[in-house]
Write a protein that holds these residues in place. Sequence first.
Motif, PDB file in Angstrom:
ATOM      1  N   VAL A  25       0.813  -1.224   0.000  1.00 35.79           N
ATOM      2  CA  VAL A  25       0.000   0.000   0.000  1.00 35.79           C
ATOM      3  C   VAL A  25       0.843   1.269   0.000  1.00 35.79           C
ATOM      4  CG1 VAL A  25      -1.964  -1.142   1.081  1.00 35.79           C
ATOM      5  CG2 VAL A  25      -0.235  -0.073   2.517  1.00 35.79           C
ATOM      6  N   VAL A  33       5.423  -0.280   2.292  1.00 35.11           N
ATOM      7  CA  VAL A  33       4.409  -0.376   3.340  1.00 35.11           C
ATOM      8  C   VAL A  33       3.535  -1.573   3.008  1.00 35.11           C
ATOM      9  CG1 VAL A  33       2.530   0.755   4.548  1.00 35.11           C
ATOM     10  CG2 VAL A  33       4.446   2.109   3.692  1.00 35.11           C
ATOM     11  N   SER A  35       0.470  -4.378   3.953  1.00 37.33           N
ATOM     12  CA  SER A  35      -0.740  -4.653   4.710  1.00 37.33           C
ATOM     13  C   SER A  35      -0.935  -6.164   4.667  1.00 37.33           C
ATOM     14  CB  SER A  35      -1.953  -3.942   4.098  1.00 37.33           C
ATOM     15  OG  SER A  35      -3.139  -4.285   4.797  1.00 37.33           O
ATOM     16  N   ARG A  40      -0.696  -3.132   9.146  1.00 37.33           N
ATOM     17  CA  ARG A  40       0.099  -2.304   8.243  1.00 37.33           C
ATOM     18  C   ARG A  40       1.427  -1.935   8.893  1.00 37.33           C
ATOM     19  NH1 ARG A  40      -2.316   3.339   6.166  1.00 37.33           N
ATOM     20  NH2 ARG A  40      -4.075   1.971   5.713  1.00 37.33           N
ATOM     21  N   GLU A  79      -6.420   0.240  -0.794  1.00 41.30           N
ATOM     22  CA  GLU A  79      -6.979  -0.376   0.403  1.00 41.30           C
ATOM     23  C   GLU A  79      -8.399  -0.857   0.093  1.00 41.30           C
ATOM     24  OE1 GLU A  79      -4.595  -0.809   2.601  1.00 41.30           O
ATOM     25  OE2 GLU A  79      -4.960   0.663   4.147  1.00 41.30           O
TER      26      GLU A  79
END
Length: 213
Positions: A25, A33, A35, A40, A79
Amino acid sequence: MRRVMMIMAGLWAPLLLAAPQVQVVGLFPGAAVLSVDGQRKLVRVGQTGPGGVQVVSVDSRSAVLRVEGVERSYGLSREYNTEGFAAPQKQTLSIARSNGGHYWAEGAINGRAQQFLVDTGATSIALNESHARRLGIDYRTSGQPIQVSTASGTAKGWRVTLDKVSVGPLQVLGVEAVVLEGASPTEALLGMSFLNRVGWRVENNLLVLQSHL
């Protein structure tokens, strides 16, 4: 025999369903980053994140991850929730000017509470060595040594990347910061490396911070 095979298939099904749900993400130089099952975290190349997912390499468009021993490329994802893609919501925080004319904000760095003095003249978040030690930032090992120009002259510092910075409901991942040698600045400065990642404006003596969509 068929009954035994059916029973074994039933035992394997939960294991197959338990495979982690992995998304990328956010992408940064040398870090991504991740998830993983809703958790996260910013993970640097060569390190392991939630669910044992390892970041192998990163470029501007994707990251190569090792998930359960298998490497493959993951593009940047949006997301989503169980009902489909979720529309992003703007988060807003209004901060009143103090009697001294400053804006103070309660927040956190890497999950640890920290009060900030908002400084639009600072190019990045600025911390002194005491702040960094309390926050568990290993700046001498992971940071890049630099020389910083301050109001008092030139000071030795270290450029670091903070995994997560929160101010009220606003949260930004992968934020550049500088740790200065000694006791200056006496207050942790919330500079433009955070403010540029959110919208900000001054209205009627209120500093209004607002997340970007």
